[in-house]
Structure formats: structure tokens, C-alpha cells
Design a protein around this motif. Structure first.
Motif, PDB file in Angstrom:
ATOM      1  N   ASP A 100     -43.317 -54.136 -48.082  1.00 33.82           N
ATOM      2  CA  ASP A 100     -42.405 -53.209 -47.364  1.00 33.82           C
ATOM      3  C   ASP A 100     -43.029 -51.953 -47.116  1.00 33.82           C
ATOM      4  O   ASP A 100     -44.273 -51.888 -47.522  1.00 33.82           O
ATOM      5  CB  ASP A 100     -41.324 -53.136 -48.547  1.00 33.82           C
ATOM      6  CG  ASP A 100     -39.930 -52.826 -47.990  1.00 33.82           C
ATOM      7  OD1 ASP A 100     -39.777 -52.124 -46.884  1.00 33.82           O
ATOM      8  OD2 ASP A 100     -38.802 -53.311 -48.286  1.00 33.82           O
ATOM      9  N   TRP A 132     -37.810 -43.021 -41.961  1.00 30.84           N
ATOM     10  CA  TRP A 132     -38.618 -42.755 -43.094  1.00 30.84           C
ATOM     11  C   TRP A 132     -39.655 -41.981 -42.918  1.00 30.84           C
ATOM     12  O   TRP A 132     -40.006 -41.172 -43.662  1.00 30.84           O
ATOM     13  CB  TRP A 132     -39.092 -44.191 -43.690  1.00 30.84           C
ATOM     14  CG  TRP A 132     -37.905 -44.965 -44.133  1.00 30.84           C
ATOM     15  CD1 TRP A 132     -37.551 -46.273 -43.450  1.00 30.84           C
ATOM     16  CD2 TRP A 132     -37.145 -44.816 -45.543  1.00 30.84           C
ATOM     17  NE1 TRP A 132     -36.500 -46.643 -44.156  1.00 30.84           N
ATOM     18  CE2 TRP A 132     -36.243 -45.952 -45.378  1.00 30.84           C
ATOM     19  CE3 TRP A 132     -37.143 -44.089 -46.400  1.00 30.84           C
ATOM     20  CZ2 TRP A 132     -35.495 -45.958 -46.172  1.00 30.84           C
ATOM     21  CZ3 TRP A 132     -36.178 -43.940 -47.436  1.00 30.84           C
ATOM     22  CH2 TRP A 132     -35.242 -44.887 -47.343  1.00 30.84           C
ATOM     23  N   ASP A 135     -37.453 -54.321 -39.302  1.00 31.14           N
ATOM     24  CA  ASP A 135     -36.414 -53.847 -40.107  1.00 31.14           C
ATOM     25  C   ASP A 135     -36.012 -52.414 -39.246  1.00 31.14           C
ATOM     26  O   ASP A 135     -36.544 -52.114 -38.337  1.00 31.14           O
ATOM     27  CB  ASP A 135     -36.675 -53.389 -41.296  1.00 31.14           C
ATOM     28  CG  ASP A 135     -35.616 -53.046 -42.185  1.00 31.14           C
ATOM     29  OD1 ASP A 135     -34.440 -53.092 -42.089  1.00 31.14           O
ATOM     30  OD2 ASP A 135     -35.843 -52.215 -43.252  1.00 31.14           O
ATOM     31  N   ARG A 137     -33.698 -57.755 -38.818  1.00 34.34           N
ATOM     32  CA  ARG A 137     -32.386 -57.548 -39.340  1.00 34.34           C
ATOM     33  C   ARG A 137     -31.403 -57.553 -38.254  1.00 34.34           C
ATOM     34  O   ARG A 137     -30.347 -57.784 -38.441  1.00 34.34           O
ATOM     35  CB  ARG A 137     -32.633 -56.299 -39.961  1.00 34.34           C
ATOM     36  CG  ARG A 137     -31.146 -55.814 -40.938  1.00 34.34           C
ATOM     37  CD  ARG A 137     -31.604 -54.856 -41.795  1.00 34.34           C
ATOM     38  NE  ARG A 137     -31.404 -53.450 -41.094  1.00 34.34           N
ATOM     39  CZ  ARG A 137     -31.411 -52.439 -41.769  1.00 34.34           C
ATOM     40  NH1 ARG A 137     -31.659 -52.205 -43.084  1.00 34.34           N
ATOM     41  NH2 ARG A 137     -31.191 -51.302 -41.105  1.00 34.34           N
ATOM     42  N   TRP A 188     -32.315 -62.412 -41.726  1.00 35.83           N
ATOM     43  CA  TRP A 188     -31.928 -61.961 -42.992  1.00 35.83           C
ATOM     44  C   TRP A 188     -30.588 -61.125 -42.888  1.00 35.83           C
ATOM     45  O   TRP A 188     -30.720 -60.392 -41.826  1.00 35.83           O
ATOM     46  CB  TRP A 188     -32.803 -61.798 -44.089  1.00 35.83           C
ATOM     47  CG  TRP A 188     -32.798 -60.232 -44.525  1.00 35.83           C
ATOM     48  CD1 TRP A 188     -32.438 -59.952 -45.689  1.00 35.83           C
ATOM     49  CD2 TRP A 188     -33.458 -59.196 -43.772  1.00 35.83           C
ATOM     50  NE1 TRP A 188     -32.797 -58.638 -45.543  1.00 35.83           N
ATOM     51  CE2 TRP A 188     -33.165 -58.299 -44.677  1.00 35.83           C
ATOM     52  CE3 TRP A 188     -33.973 -59.415 -42.498  1.00 35.83           C
ATOM     53  CZ2 TRP A 188     -33.862 -57.011 -44.208  1.00 35.83           C
ATOM     54  CZ3 TRP A 188     -34.536 -57.850 -42.349  1.00 35.83           C
ATOM     55  CH2 TRP A 188     -34.312 -56.779 -43.041  1.00 35.83           C
ATOM     56  N   ASP A 217     -28.871 -55.631 -46.487  1.00 40.07           N
ATOM     57  CA  ASP A 217     -28.843 -55.271 -47.981  1.00 40.07           C
ATOM     58  C   ASP A 217     -27.405 -55.530 -48.827  1.00 40.07           C
ATOM     59  O   ASP A 217     -26.420 -54.867 -48.739  1.00 40.07           O
ATOM     60  CB  ASP A 217     -28.843 -53.359 -47.978  1.00 40.07           C
ATOM     61  CG  ASP A 217     -30.048 -52.880 -47.352  1.00 40.07           C
ATOM     62  OD1 ASP A 217     -31.093 -53.832 -47.163  1.00 40.07           O
ATOM     63  OD2 ASP A 217     -30.043 -52.025 -47.043  1.00 40.07           O
ATOM     64  N   HIS A 244     -35.717 -60.745 -52.802  1.00 35.78           N
ATOM     65  CA  HIS A 244     -35.999 -59.333 -52.238  1.00 35.78           C
ATOM     66  C   HIS A 244     -35.238 -58.243 -53.110  1.00 35.78           C
ATOM     67  O   HIS A 244     -34.032 -58.716 -53.603  1.00 35.78           O
ATOM     68  CB  HIS A 244     -35.853 -59.051 -50.927  1.00 35.78           C
ATOM     69  CG  HIS A 244     -36.085 -57.865 -50.405  1.00 35.78           C
ATOM     70  ND1 HIS A 244     -37.258 -57.102 -50.776  1.00 35.78           N
ATOM     71  CD2 HIS A 244     -35.496 -56.984 -49.446  1.00 35.78           C
ATOM     72  CE1 HIS A 244     -37.185 -55.945 -50.066  1.00 35.78           C
ATOM     73  NE2 HIS A 244     -36.154 -55.892 -49.149  1.00 35.78           N
TER      74      HIS A 244
HETATM   75  O1  MIG Z   1     -32.978 -48.125 -45.665  1.00 37.93           O
HETATM   76  O2  MIG Z   1     -37.783 -50.954 -45.898  1.00 37.93           O
HETATM   77  O3  MIG Z   1     -32.803 -53.874 -45.229  1.00 37.93           O
HETATM   78  O4  MIG Z   1     -34.725 -55.062 -46.959  1.00 37.93           O
HETATM   79  O5  MIG Z   1     -36.321 -53.147 -48.368  1.00 37.93           O
HETATM   80  C1  MIG Z   1     -33.643 -49.226 -46.311  1.00 37.93           C
HETATM   81  C2  MIG Z   1     -36.737 -50.679 -47.167  1.00 37.93           C
HETATM   82  C3  MIG Z   1     -34.821 -49.681 -45.235  1.00 37.93           C
HETATM   83  C4  MIG Z   1     -33.693 -51.710 -45.327  1.00 37.93           C
HETATM   84  C5  MIG Z   1     -34.025 -53.084 -45.548  1.00 37.93           C
HETATM   85  C6  MIG Z   1     -34.660 -53.467 -46.896  1.00 37.93           C
HETATM   86  C7  MIG Z   1     -35.750 -52.859 -46.892  1.00 37.93           C
HETATM   87  C8  MIG Z   1     -35.620 -51.419 -46.947  1.00 37.93           C
HETATM   88  N1  MIG Z   1     -35.158 -51.036 -45.589  1.00 37.93           N
END
Ligand code: MIG
Length: 773
Positions: free
Chosen positions: A271, A345, A381, A461, A474, A477, A535
Motif C-alpha cells: 500500500d 496523500w 486506488d 477501485r 474490489w 473500504d 486487507h
Molecule cells: O484514503 O491507500 O480503499 O484499500 O488501503 C484511503 C490507503 C486510501 C483507500 C483504499 C484502501 C487503501 C487506502 N486507500
């Protein structure tokens, strides 16, 4: 205020299309055509002129429609079946579909009748009941704040396609809107006998699929929107993921523990924290000092490594990806030319404009260093796209339009070549739902280009209709709670019924703390889902298979071992999905469309035609009631026989869950392995579950599991039949090896019938074999 189109006058045929015009102002056109014999298209244009510029298809091929589409993968010129139907006949076939079109100053609407018995399925990834009749919701991809629950109105992937099923006669039909902007769907909510779909803009394009079975609808729908290419076999194994494994050392520990403790596992996932401050395509070199070494160790253990890549690209003038994107103008801009920025992020980010093929090519090639280091596959993602600075303020139940890119970003697509491969520039408002899919496409095509002899595996996602061409899905969350096991079933069944066969949920649950019992029951659900990955979010207690000790660890292992034993069966189902669009995880109505009770079952699912899985989803439960459709069913664990056509209570101690095999079916299986390609499947066991007077047939599909040679037909098909007539039991095996020969010495044939078990071993490779037991 909508005005229904009326007083349509037939204008004539233009190319393949039959065109009608409204008599009154505002002038509109309805253009209809028949594709194949069971697919029709009608489009409404707010114009008195039929636009007839050519367009290009999502797969890059040429199409003959006068518009661009991200969703459709097969152009008009590729549909041959209709031949030379007389004009009057075509008009009479199209006429019923000319009703229900309406226009407002800034919106267009299609309304279709709902029969009194009709149930509505499909519509992509959604929480809530499987039958969407009576509900209204938007089709608009978002990252719902802190997970999802029964009232979440829309999620990461939405698909503007529904399947209507009338249970009294078992007939199914389908409707797709070819639209990637927001669609407001009303499935009999404001008017109980009508389904409507509303879009903004000047064009509304609908496809109609005539069925008449659910399988026919899926076949027709995926012929238009494309099918999943065969994924590599290892991607069908059990995966272990975590947000985040934080170091090379930790990855080594996890992989080694999997092997030491005999938990079958094919891949470990990294991740976002493997990167250098969330910059895509980089490594944190202090925690991952030698990725190549780490990956070669994993490979030596029979493990694969998957890394995450998000679209948000850090604004940092020293970061090569940012520099290149700025230099070549690859990032999304507003209409006025200003860059679109949003916080994710890495902090302030820009976002690649995947509507342009030159940007997709660039992005696809950025994976090269990771692949060179040995990374096997990619995870995309946050590609709704999610913008987290807004997420904090988001109230998903009321607001579905924030926390993503602005409506007035202008995707450049084909730029000055609007009739070229990418079509004309498009506002984000009309492109939004395609953003995630086009990112997955860039990844898929990049992987294929960089490793032309291997099947790419991409997990995404976000997506919309057609995403199955590029990636598995998938459901984002979920939460470590019992309700989420139950919620996963209707959601994933509807995703499968929307053309996306390769789907799964986070085993153990993402948000919140799991516990031993919950984790085991989640694993029993996931063991027979197409995509099987554990996960867990940051900050939670660990939930690897061993985390809660015994008896949970053993129960988890045995669920996953069941998956690995059934790999020959699952692999054949993946191939069926790739060749006909059939879901792998199927609602009961798929095979029992006239069975009123089966149509309402949301807490159990079929895996292919022969297996029925009924996971436990209540804390402390050691039994549950299960509906078995008509026929005879065998308990997978005990071999006991049960008559179908009703509800029964079955026990389910922690290490088991209710799992049944349909009578008169043949189930191929192999020995448990620690990873799918550890050994050849030897022996291949063919278990026939038979009524005392029965016939079963089955075709096993096998190929090399990783290359593209299967596309040239390099595969093995083994036809098996079993006939039981009183005391005579005959099994026939016929091998067809076409440029692929499974390495195998013997078949083990087992027949269960009338309380007896017959068994024989047969030497493989004889071509045709008749076995009397
Ligand atoms: O805001 O990368 O759905 O599977 O672990 C969270 C961190 C961002 C969302 C994903 C999740 C992943 C997580 N991401």
C-alpha cells in the motif's frame, strides 16, 4: 419540466440508423438501429441534424457511430447478424423503443415501463437490497467518507446498466445508457410502474438487450461493452494486503509466515507507504532499501508482489513525473487553462488527463522501472478521482458531487483531432465516471506493452460499464463487522450482473477491528468470491490468517484450502466469463429465473452452475437456513443428500459453512497447493454427484495460466460425462489438447450416487476413455 417526445415522423435511413424527427419545436431526433439480432440502440439528439462524423472505440478500433464512446467496445460495422431485413420490419422492431423519451431545457430522460412482476438487478456497485426496484439514486463515482453502509447513495464504481427480470415467466432484458456523466436513476421510486434515467446535456444513448434469459442478457451486454481478458492464474489465489506493510523486512516476515504456517497465498501487496512520501513510482529507500532483492525472495517462495499507484501526482518541481507532466501538458486543466489541483496523500496534487491516449501511453510506460524490479501487477486506488481535502467536509448521504474533480475541468481527449482515437474534448461533468476506468486502462495497456508475453493483472477501485476489459474490482473500504459479510453478497452479485466478473471484498473488513470469528466467516465468504484478498486499514489490530490464534487460524486455512482445491473449477469459470461474459459469482435467479424464492435470495450465491455457497454472517451462529432450488443437492463436506425446492437449516461449526453441490454435476478439483502454480494439478479429481438416474456433462478448461497463447487457442478442453442408470455407472473422458498439454499422469474419478461412492484411477493422455464403475 420534461416534455415527452411525440408526433414523431420517420425521416428515412442514414447509414444503419433509422431516423425520426419531432414535429414541434424544439426539434429533436431519435435514431434507432438493430445490432446483431438481440441488441438495439436508440439515441436522442437535441438537434435537427444527424451528426455523422466517425468515431473511435475504446479499444482503439474504428467505429461507425457518429459519436464518441468510452463505454462501448464494439462498433456498428462489427455486428453482422441482422443481414438484409426489410425496412418496414426494422421499423416495427424499433417502434416500441421510441416511446418514453423526454426532453427538458438542460436534461434528457428515458422512461421504460416496469412490468408488475419485474425485479431490477445490476447497476454496478451499490449497497442495499439486490433488487433495486423502488429505489432512486445517482450514478456518480465517489469515495464515500469512512466506508459505506445501507444508506450510501453511490460508491466508487457505478454502472448505468440494469437487468429486468420477470419472475413469473423467467424472462430477462437489459438496458444500458452509454453515458459517463451523472445519471439520475429512478427504478419505480416516484412512479411504481416506470424506470427512468435522466442525464444532462444534448444526447442520450441507450442500448436494449432482449435476452430472454439472464445469461443471454449478459452475453449481449458484454459483446457490446467487452469482456474480461483471462487474468494470470496466480491472481485467482489468496492475496494478503495491509495499509501498510511498512518495510522490506516486514514483507519478508509475512511471506515467510504464510509458508511456514501453510496458508496458501499467491501475493503480498504494498500500500501507499512503500513510496517516497506518496510520490507514485518511487520507493522509500530507507524502509525498502533493495526492492529487487525483496521481490526475488518473494518469487523464490512462489509469491507475487503488487504495488499501489494513485492518480494524484505530487506538485514538486524536483519530482520527475510532475516535471514530465508539466512539460508535455499531461495534467487536467479547467476550461480557462488553469491546472486543477486537489489534496491527496502527497499534499497538493495534479491529476493526469487519462482521456488522452498520449497521456495513457505516458502513464503506462511509467510502470517500467517497477516491472523491471520484478513487481508483478498493479493496484489503482483513489481513481474516482478522490480528493481528500474535500472528503473531510463530505456528507455522502446528502452530497454526492463533492470530494472529486470539478465539473468544469475540460478533458482534452482527442484535442484538435476530435474525430480521432479519443474523440472530442469533454467536460469532467460528462466524463467523470470514466476517469477511473481510463486510469485502469492506461495501466492495463502499459503492462501489456511492457510485458507483451504475460497477462496483465490490474485491480481498480473506480470504474464504469466496460471496466472489465482492463481490471478486476474490489469494493473499497468495508468495515470489520458482521453486517458487511451479508452486504457483500448482493453487492458483488449485482457487480457480476453488470459485466464485471472478477470482483471481491476486503476479507476481514477494512475499517475497524476484526476478531477471530469474524475473520474466519469473512474468509469463508471470500474463499469462493472471484477475487480473494485479506486487507486491513492502518491503526487496526492485525488480521492476517494467524492473528487470532486457534481455532481461528486453522478454520481460516481450511477455507482457503477449499478454494485452492477447487482451482480447476474456478479457472474454468474465469474462462467462461472471458468468453461469454457470465459472472463467476451468480445470484440464484441466474440459473433458476422462474423460481420466485430463488429470485429473492441475497445471502447465498452460486459459484458457476454447480456450487451453492451460503456463508455465515451472524456472530455466534453455528447454523443457518438456506434455500436450495429444485433438484437434489449434496453437502460439500459430508456428501449427504438434500432435496431442493425449499428452506432447510444446516449446521456450520466454525471450520465449515453451508456449501452444496448440485446433483448431476461434475466438479474438477486438485490437491491443495501453497500457491496455484506450485505443481501441475495431479491427480485431477473428477467428482460426479449423481442422482440415481442421471446424466452430467462438463468441459474443463486449462491453459498455461500466464501467457497470451490462449488467445490463439493454445488450451486444453476435457469433456467429461457421467451417466447413471440403476446399477450402471459410466464416465467418459475426452481430451482435446490444442497446442497445450497439461502435465498429468492420471485422473481420479469419483462418483457419488444413491448413498454409494465409486472410485477409479485412470491414466491420462489416452484421448478418449470410457470408464465403467
Ligand atoms: O484514503 O491507500 O480503499 O484499500 O488501503 C484511503 C490507503 C486510501 C483507500 C483504499 C484502501 C487503501 C487506502 N486507500
Amino acid at each position: 419540466m420534461f416534455t415527452e417526445l411525440s408526433k414523431l415522423s420517420f425521416q428515412g435511413t442514414f447509414g444503419r440508423e433509422y431516423v425520426w424527427q419531432t414535429a414541434k419545436k424544439p426539434n429533436c431526433l431519435l435514431a434507432g438501429t438493430i445490432l446483431g439480432s438481440q441488441v438495439l440502440r436508440v439515441r436522442l439528439l437535441r438537434s435537427s441534424r444527424l451528426d455523422n462524423t466517425r468515431y473511435q472505440l475504446a479499444d482503439g478500433g474504428a467505429g461507425t457511430l457518429p459519436y464518441h464512446s468510452w463505454i462501448v467496445a464494439k462498433g456498428d460495422e462489427q455486428w453482422h447478424e441482422t443481414g438484409q431485413l426489410e425496412e418496414a420490419i426494422v421499423r416495427s422492431i424499433l417502434e416500441p423503443y421510441l416511446q418514453g423519451w423526454a426532453i427538458a431545457p438542460d436534461a434528457l430522460r428515458l422512461t421504460r415501463p416496469l412490468a408488475s412482476e419485474e425485479r431490477v438487478f445490476g447497476l454496478g456497485e451499490r449497497t442495499g437490497t439486490m433488487n433495486k426496484r423502488g429505489q432512486a439514486f445517482p450514478i456518480w463515482n465517489i469515495d464515500p467518507h469512512k466506508g459505506h453502509g445501507p444508506r450510501t447513495v453511490t460508491m466508487y464504481t457505478s454502472i448505468p446498466f440494469y437487468l429486468g427480470l420477470t419472475l413469473n415467466d423467467g424472462r430477462a432484458h437489459g438496458v444500458l445508457l452509454d453515458h459517463t456523466g451523472r445519471v439520475d436513476v429512478d427504478m419505480g421510486n416516484s412512479n411504481g410502474s416506470a424506470a427512468s434515467m435522466t442525464v444532462q446535456g444534448d444526447s442520450l444513448i441507450a442500448y436494449f438487450f432482449t435476452g430472454p434469459t439472464p445469461a443471454d442478457v449478459l452475453k449481449q451486454y458484454t459483446e457490446l461493452t467487452g469482456r474480461m481478458p483471462m487474468p494470470p492464474r496466480w491472481s485467482m489465489g489468496h492475496h494478503q494486503c495491509r495499509w501498510s506493510y511498512l518495510s522490506q523486512k516486514q514483507i519478508h516476515q509475512i511471506a515467510t509466515r504464510m509458508r511456514e504456517r501453510n496458508h496458501p497465498c499467491d501475493a503480498i501487496w504494498l500500500d501507499i507507504d512503500y513510496t517516497d512520501e506518496y510520490r507514485n513510482f518511487t520507493w522509500n529507500t530507507s524502509t525498502f532499501p533493495d526492492p529487487e532483492q525483496m521481490i526475488s525472495e518473494l518469487h523464490a517462495q512462489g509469491m507475487h508482489l503488487v504495488t499501489i499507484i494513485d492518480p494524484g501526482t505530487k506538485i514538486d518541481k524536483h519530482y520527475a513525473v510532475y516535471q514530465q507532466g508539466i512539460e508535455h501538458d499531461y495534467f487536467c486543466r479547467f476550461q480557462n487553462g488553469e491546472l486543477f489541483t486537489g489534496t491527496v496523500w502527497p499534499g497538493a496534487c495534479v491529476f493526469p488527463d487519462y482521456s488522452q491516449s498520449r497521456v495513457r501511453d505516458w502513464w503506462g510506460n511509467l510502470y517500467q522501472p517497477l516491472l523491471q524490479q520484478g513487481v508483478d501487477a498493479m493496484w489503482n486506488d483513489m481513481n474516482e478521482p478522490a480528493v481528500t481535502n474535500l472528503l473531510v467536509h463530505d456528507e455522502p448521504t446528502a452530497e454526492t458531487k463533492t470530494n472529486t474533480m470539478s465539473d468544469d475541468v475540460l478533458h482534452q481527449a482527442g484535442r484538435e483531432q476530435p474525430t480521432g482515437i479519443d474523440g472530442p474534448p469533454t467536460l469532467h461533468k460528462f466524463y467523470h465516471n470514466a476517469y477511473g476506468m481510463e486510469m485502469a486502462r492506461a495501466t492495463y495497456e502499459g503492462l501489456l506493452h511492457l510485458r507483451p508475453d504475460s497477462r496483465p493483472f490490474v485491480l481498480t477501485r473506480s470504474g464504469t460499464a466496460g471496466v472489465q476489459r482492463y481490471a478486476a474490482l474490489w469494493t473499497g473500504d468495508n468495515t470489520s463487522q458482521w453486517a458487511d459479510i451479508l452486504m457483500a453478497m448482493p453487492m458483488c452479485m449485482n457487480i457480476g450482473m453488470s459485466g464485471v466478473a472478477f470482483v471481491g471484498v476486503d476479507i476481514g473488513g477494512f475499517w475497524g477491528a476484526s476478531n477471530g470469528e469474524l475473520l474466519v466467516r469473512f474468509a469463508q465468504l471470500g474463499a469462493l468470491m472471484p477475487f480473494c484478498r485479506n486487507h486491513n486499514a492502518m491503526g487496526n489490530p492485525d488480521q492476517e490468517p494467524w492473528s487470532f490464534g486457534e481455532p481461528f487460524e486453522s478454520a481460516y486455512r481450511s477455507a482457503i484450502e477449499t478454494r485452492y482445491r477447487l482451482m480447476p473449477y474456478l479457472y474454468t469459470l474465469f474462462h467462461e466469463a472471458a468468453s461469454s461474459g457470465a459472472p463467476i459469482m451468480r445470484p440464484l435467479y441466474y440459473h433458476y429465473p422462474q423460481d420466485e424464492q430463488a429470485g429473492g435470495v441475497e445471502d447465498a450465491f452460486l459459484v458457476g452452475e454447480s456450487l451453492l455457497s451460503a456463508p455465515i454472517y451472524e456472530q455466534g451462529a453455528t447454523s443457518r437456513s438456506v434455500y436450495l432450488p429444485a433438484g437434489i443437492w449434496f453437502d460439500y463436506w459430508t456428501g449427504d443428500e438434500y432435496p431442493g425446492g425449499g428452506w432447510n437449516t444446516f449446521t456450520a461449526p466454525l471450520e465449515r459453512w453451508p456449501l452444496f453441490i448440485r446433483a448431476n454435476s461434475i466438479l474438477p478439483s486438485g490437491p491443495v497447493m501453497q500457491f496455484v502454480d506450485q505443481y501441475p494439478t495431479e491427480p485431477l479429481t473428477l467428482t460426479c454427484h449423481m442422482a440415481t438416474d442421471g446424466l452430467a456433462t462438463y468441459t474443463l478448461y486449462e491453459d498455461d495460466g500466464n501467457s497470451l497463447a490462449y488467445q490463439q487457442g493454445a488450451s486444453a478442453r476435457t469433456d467429461i460425462s457421467c451417466r447413471v442408470l440403476k446399477d450402471f455407472v459410466t464416465v467418459e473422458i475426452e481430451e482435446h489438447f490444442d497446442n497445450y498439454r497439461p502435465s498429468r499422469e492420471e485422473y481420479e474419478v469419483i462418483v457419488h450416487t444413491g448413498g454409494r461412492t465409486l472410485q477409479k484411477k485412470v491414466q491420462a493422455g489416452q484421448g478418449k476413455m470410457v470408464i465403467r464403475l
